[in-house]
Motif scaffolding. Structure first.
Motif, PDB file in Angstrom:
ATOM      1  N   GLY A   4     -14.327   3.159  10.101  1.00  0.00           N
ATOM      2  CA  GLY A   4     -13.898   4.202  11.036  1.00  0.00           C
ATOM      3  C   GLY A   4     -12.437   4.585  10.899  1.00  0.00           C
ATOM      4  O   GLY A   4     -11.825   4.460   9.837  1.00  0.00           O
ATOM      5  N   GLU A   5     -11.875   5.060  12.002  1.00  0.00           N
ATOM      6  CA  GLU A   5     -10.481   5.511  12.006  1.00  0.00           C
ATOM      7  C   GLU A   5      -9.515   4.374  11.707  1.00  0.00           C
ATOM      8  O   GLU A   5      -8.535   4.558  10.986  1.00  0.00           O
ATOM      9  CB  GLU A   5     -10.144   6.144  13.366  1.00  0.00           C
ATOM     10  N   ALA A   6      -9.795   3.182  12.230  1.00  0.00           N
ATOM     11  CA  ALA A   6      -8.932   2.025  11.957  1.00  0.00           C
ATOM     12  C   ALA A   6      -8.914   1.732  10.461  1.00  0.00           C
ATOM     13  O   ALA A   6      -7.863   1.406   9.894  1.00  0.00           O
ATOM     14  CB  ALA A   6      -9.407   0.799  12.734  1.00  0.00           C
ATOM     15  N   VAL A  56      -1.765   2.942   5.411  1.00  0.00           N
ATOM     16  CA  VAL A  56      -0.581   2.090   5.573  1.00  0.00           C
ATOM     17  C   VAL A  56      -0.467   1.117   4.400  1.00  0.00           C
ATOM     18  O   VAL A  56       0.620   0.923   3.849  1.00  0.00           O
ATOM     19  CB  VAL A  56      -0.611   1.342   6.927  1.00  0.00           C
ATOM     20  N   SER A  57      -1.588   0.513   4.003  1.00  0.00           N
ATOM     21  CA  SER A  57      -1.567  -0.414   2.864  1.00  0.00           C
ATOM     22  C   SER A  57      -1.093   0.284   1.601  1.00  0.00           C
ATOM     23  O   SER A  57      -0.263  -0.247   0.852  1.00  0.00           O
ATOM     24  CB  SER A  57      -2.954  -1.014   2.632  1.00  0.00           C
ATOM     25  N   ALA A  58      -1.616   1.488   1.335  1.00  0.00           N
ATOM     26  CA  ALA A  58      -1.215   2.233   0.147  1.00  0.00           C
ATOM     27  C   ALA A  58       0.287   2.531   0.177  1.00  0.00           C
ATOM     28  O   ALA A  58       0.978   2.384  -0.837  1.00  0.00           O
ATOM     29  CB  ALA A  58      -2.013   3.537   0.040  1.00  0.00           C
ATOM     30  N   LYS A  59       0.792   2.922   1.331  1.00  0.00           N
ATOM     31  CA  LYS A  59       2.220   3.228   1.463  1.00  0.00           C
ATOM     32  C   LYS A  59       3.074   1.981   1.214  1.00  0.00           C
ATOM     33  O   LYS A  59       4.082   2.032   0.507  1.00  0.00           O
ATOM     34  CB  LYS A  59       2.512   3.808   2.842  1.00  0.00           C
ATOM     35  N   VAL A  60       2.671   0.854   1.791  1.00  0.00           N
ATOM     36  CA  VAL A  60       3.422  -0.396   1.614  1.00  0.00           C
ATOM     37  C   VAL A  60       3.428  -0.795   0.139  1.00  0.00           C
ATOM     38  O   VAL A  60       4.491  -1.081  -0.436  1.00  0.00           O
ATOM     39  CB  VAL A  60       2.831  -1.528   2.489  1.00  0.00           C
TER      40      VAL A  60
END
Length: 188
Positions: free
Chosen positions: A149-151, A158-162
């Protein structure tokens, strides 16, 4: 880490943990345990995020999970809602959808005849976990799942950005190494 001589001494039973108001910037970040005098009042944050451990998505929750991970956080969330207002506290957790325990449980289920997908398996366990917490009256504001879902979408972004930031700044490097690979299933 502060030196032993810098640590406050605990005297008596009435103590509170908080951030001291100290002029030295380095010392501002040290959490201290301080005995309150009869004229002092505890200082509460203006807003708070309370989290509880994320159970793996490979099983139902039992009382040990609820009592070990959620009861303490729930009590603290309720306490802070009472002190600083319910709109200023968010209590969240969710199902951890990744990890070898999930893959191993799913593999065993498939061997026993389970025909659903891995996502179906994790989603079913997530829904059961959510229902269990509701049945125990745990006051979560949000119980998501790290891959659903949205989570799940937010988790991926967020993981990709980090990881991209770490890679761009030289903290991680792309490397290759021999790995086992299942030719039949086409998976590592």
């Amino acid at each position: 880490m502060p030196e032993q001589s810098e640590l406050p001494q605990q005297k008596g039973k009435q103590t509170i943990t908080g951030t001291a108001k100290i002029n030295n910037r380095k010392e501002q970040n040290i959490m201290i345990c301080k005995r309150l005098t009869s004229k002092e009042r505890p200082v509460f944050p203006k807003r708070a995020i309370i989290t509880a451990g994320m159970p793996y998505g490979n099983k139902n929750l039992h009382f040990g999970h609820v009592g070990g991970m959620f009861i303490h956080a729930d009590i603290f969330a309720r306490f802070l809602r009472d002190r600083i207002g319910k709109d200023n506290v968010i209590f969240l957790s969710g199902t951890d959808c990744y990890g070898s325990p999930i893959m191993e449980s799913y593999r065993k289920l498939q061997e026993a005849g389970y025909e659903g997908t891995l996502e179906d398996y994790v989603r079913g366990n997530h829904e059961n976990q959510k229902k269990t917490l509701e049945n125990y009256g745990i006051s979560l504001d949000f119980f998501g799942a790290s891959a659903l879902g949205e989570a799940g979408s937010i988790h991926k972004q967020v993981s990709a950005k980090v990881f991209h930031t770490l890679y761009k700044n030289g903290y991680i490097k792309k490397m290759s190494m021999p790995q086992f690979y299942d030719e039949e299933k086409k998976i590592p």
